[in-house]
Design a protein around this motif. Structure first.
Motif, PDB file in Angstrom:
ATOM      1  N   ALA A 248       0.860  -1.214  -0.055  1.00 59.55           N
ATOM      2  CA  ALA A 248       0.130  -0.090  -0.113  1.00 59.55           C
ATOM      3  C   ALA A 248       0.902   1.237   0.084  1.00 59.55           C
ATOM      4  CB  ALA A 248      -0.767   0.116   1.202  1.00 59.55           C
ATOM      5  N   CYS A 249       2.110   1.169  -0.142  1.00 61.06           N
ATOM      6  CA  CYS A 249       2.994   2.370   0.284  1.00 61.06           C
ATOM      7  C   CYS A 249       2.908   3.050  -1.149  1.00 61.06           C
ATOM      8  CB  CYS A 249       4.477   1.826   0.440  1.00 61.06           C
ATOM      9  SG  CYS A 249       4.776   1.526   2.181  1.00 61.06           S
ATOM     10  N   ALA A 250       2.976   4.305  -0.858  1.00 61.03           N
ATOM     11  CA  ALA A 250       3.213   5.448  -2.102  1.00 61.03           C
ATOM     12  C   ALA A 250       4.345   4.787  -3.208  1.00 61.03           C
ATOM     13  CB  ALA A 250       3.484   6.709  -1.932  1.00 61.03           C
ATOM     14  N   GLN A 251       4.191   5.031  -4.464  1.00 60.32           N
ATOM     15  CA  GLN A 251       5.342   4.741  -5.508  1.00 60.32           C
ATOM     16  C   GLN A 251       6.319   5.847  -5.696  1.00 60.32           C
ATOM     17  OE1 GLN A 251       2.401   3.408  -8.714  1.00 60.32           O
ATOM     18  NE2 GLN A 251       4.145   1.960  -9.094  1.00 60.32           N
ATOM     19  N   SER A 252       7.209   5.878  -6.013  1.00 56.71           N
ATOM     20  CA  SER A 252       8.311   6.783  -6.473  1.00 56.71           C
ATOM     21  C   SER A 252       7.562   7.309  -7.542  1.00 56.71           C
ATOM     22  CB  SER A 252       9.644   6.178  -6.625  1.00 56.71           C
ATOM     23  OG  SER A 252      10.615   7.338  -7.304  1.00 56.71           O
ATOM     24  N   PRO A 253       7.756   8.871  -7.607  1.00 55.84           N
ATOM     25  CA  PRO A 253       7.425   9.310  -8.891  1.00 55.84           C
ATOM     26  C   PRO A 253       7.639   8.806 -10.207  1.00 55.84           C
ATOM     27  CG  PRO A 253       7.744  11.124  -7.344  1.00 55.84           C
ATOM     28  CD  PRO A 253       8.221   9.758  -6.769  1.00 55.84           C
ATOM     29  N   SER A 254       9.117   8.398 -10.280  1.00 54.24           N
ATOM     30  CA  SER A 254       9.728   7.980 -11.550  1.00 54.24           C
ATOM     31  C   SER A 254       9.326   6.691 -11.846  1.00 54.24           C
ATOM     32  CB  SER A 254      11.112   7.973 -11.314  1.00 54.24           C
ATOM     33  OG  SER A 254      11.647   7.035 -10.216  1.00 54.24           O
ATOM     34  N   SER A 255       8.486   5.817 -10.996  1.00 57.39           N
ATOM     35  CA  SER A 255       7.929   4.550 -11.242  1.00 57.39           C
ATOM     36  C   SER A 255       6.661   4.601 -11.922  1.00 57.39           C
ATOM     37  CB  SER A 255       8.143   3.673 -10.293  1.00 57.39           C
ATOM     38  OG  SER A 255       7.347   4.249  -8.972  1.00 57.39           O
ATOM     39  N   ILE A 256       6.062   5.779 -11.776  1.00 60.25           N
ATOM     40  CA  ILE A 256       4.496   5.943 -12.224  1.00 60.25           C
ATOM     41  C   ILE A 256       4.375   6.103 -13.721  1.00 60.25           C
ATOM     42  CG2 ILE A 256       2.330   7.326 -11.869  1.00 60.25           C
ATOM     43  CD1 ILE A 256       3.701   7.898  -9.198  1.00 60.25           C
ATOM     44  N   ALA A 257       3.815   5.134 -14.225  1.00 55.74           N
ATOM     45  CA  ALA A 257       3.517   5.181 -15.686  1.00 55.74           C
ATOM     46  C   ALA A 257       2.444   6.249 -16.061  1.00 55.74           C
ATOM     47  CB  ALA A 257       2.988   3.759 -16.280  1.00 55.74           C
ATOM     48  N   PRO A 258       2.751   6.739 -17.200  1.00 53.75           N
ATOM     49  CA  PRO A 258       1.578   7.925 -17.855  1.00 53.75           C
ATOM     50  C   PRO A 258       0.321   7.290 -18.143  1.00 53.75           C
ATOM     51  CG  PRO A 258       3.293   7.697 -19.363  1.00 53.75           C
ATOM     52  CD  PRO A 258       3.679   6.818 -17.861  1.00 53.75           C
ATOM     53  N   VAL A 259      -0.618   8.066 -18.229  1.00 47.16           N
ATOM     54  CA  VAL A 259      -1.857   7.615 -18.721  1.00 47.16           C
ATOM     55  C   VAL A 259      -1.988   8.184 -20.318  1.00 47.16           C
ATOM     56  CG1 VAL A 259      -4.413   7.786 -18.689  1.00 47.16           C
ATOM     57  CG2 VAL A 259      -3.080   7.733 -16.417  1.00 47.16           C
ATOM     58  N   SER A 260      -2.306   7.275 -20.872  1.00 50.04           N
ATOM     59  CA  SER A 260      -2.406   7.756 -22.700  1.00 50.04           C
ATOM     60  C   SER A 260      -3.458   8.950 -22.650  1.00 50.04           C
ATOM     61  CB  SER A 260      -2.719   6.399 -23.544  1.00 50.04           C
ATOM     62  OG  SER A 260      -2.535   6.740 -24.870  1.00 50.04           O
ATOM     63  N   MET A 261      -3.352   9.876 -23.157  1.00 46.31           N
ATOM     64  CA  MET A 261      -3.901  10.727 -23.458  1.00 46.31           C
ATOM     65  C   MET A 261      -4.643  10.903 -24.935  1.00 46.31           C
ATOM     66  SD  MET A 261      -4.768  12.476 -20.556  1.00 46.31           S
ATOM     67  CE  MET A 261      -4.316  12.362 -19.130  1.00 46.31           C
ATOM     68  N   GLY A 262      -3.892   9.884 -25.794  1.00 44.21           N
ATOM     69  CA  GLY A 262      -4.210   9.865 -27.384  1.00 44.21           C
ATOM     70  C   GLY A 262      -3.949  11.191 -28.067  1.00 44.21           C
ATOM     71  N   ASN A 263      -4.986  11.758 -28.714  1.00 44.93           N
ATOM     72  CA  ASN A 263      -4.993  12.995 -29.499  1.00 44.93           C
ATOM     73  C   ASN A 263      -5.790  14.034 -28.670  1.00 44.93           C
ATOM     74  OD1 ASN A 263      -3.465  11.741 -31.669  1.00 44.93           O
ATOM     75  ND2 ASN A 263      -4.994  11.006 -32.819  1.00 44.93           N
ATOM     76  N   ALA A 264      -5.680  14.028 -27.465  1.00 44.42           N
ATOM     77  CA  ALA A 264      -6.662  15.160 -26.787  1.00 44.42           C
ATOM     78  C   ALA A 264      -6.052  16.494 -27.118  1.00 44.42           C
ATOM     79  CB  ALA A 264      -6.226  14.641 -25.165  1.00 44.42           C
ATOM     80  N   TYR A 265      -4.991  16.839 -27.508  1.00 49.19           N
ATOM     81  CA  TYR A 265      -4.574  17.957 -27.929  1.00 49.19           C
ATOM     82  C   TYR A 265      -4.472  18.456 -29.121  1.00 49.19           C
ATOM     83  CZ  TYR A 265      -3.952  18.323 -22.898  1.00 49.19           C
ATOM     84  OH  TYR A 265      -4.152  18.235 -21.544  1.00 49.19           O
ATOM     85  N   ALA A 266      -5.037  17.597 -30.264  1.00 46.39           N
ATOM     86  CA  ALA A 266      -4.991  17.582 -31.847  1.00 46.39           C
ATOM     87  C   ALA A 266      -5.304  18.782 -32.078  1.00 46.39           C
ATOM     88  CB  ALA A 266      -5.473  16.403 -32.255  1.00 46.39           C
ATOM     89  N   ASN A 267      -6.480  19.408 -31.533  1.00 41.66           N
ATOM     90  CA  ASN A 267      -7.313  20.728 -32.091  1.00 41.66           C
ATOM     91  C   ASN A 267      -6.760  22.094 -31.305  1.00 41.66           C
ATOM     92  OD1 ASN A 267      -8.682  19.171 -34.030  1.00 41.66           O
ATOM     93  ND2 ASN A 267     -10.419  18.672 -32.405  1.00 41.66           N
TER      94      ASN A 267
END
Length: 110
Positions: free
Chosen positions: A17-36
């Motif tokens: 249950a311990c918090a993960q190190s920031p460097s070990s946290i994988a990004p969430v895919s945003m796909g083309n959220a900023y295409a426009n």
């Protein structure tokens, strides 16, 4: 089983249950959220999101340290249990940074 084995097994749920190190946290895919989004807006958003990510990573490092101390002293990851773990926010922020960088890569001279 000896006492060390029993103690180690009993501690597993708390360690997990311990918090993960920031460097070990994988990004969430945003796909083309900023295409426009315009290139100018994407640049501004990227600067702001990088600042947000840095602040979240600082908070997460504090949660990691707090959990380590909590587990060591009382056997409980206090930061994770009290809402100090912001790993979900970091994953989303990392995803936004990647998506914004991808958008800027198509702007030329990003």
């Amino acid at each position: 089983m000896n006492i060390k084995t029993i103690t180690a097994i009993a501690a597993l749920p708390f360690i997990a249950a311990c918090a993960q190190s920031p460097s070990s946290i994988a990004p969430v895919s945003m796909g083309n959220a900023y295409a426009n989004v315009s290139c100018q807006q994407a640049r501004a958003d990227l600067i702001a999101e990088r600042q947000t990510l840095a602040a979240l990573e600082g908070k997460q490092k504090g949660a990691v340290a707090g959990d380590a101390i909590g587990v060591l002293l009382i056997g409980v990851p206090m930061s994770s249990l009290t809402g100090g773990d912001v790993s979900g926010h970091i994953a989303a922020s990392k995803g936004r940074v990647i998506a914004l960088e991808a958008r800027l890569s198509s702007c030329g001279g990003a």
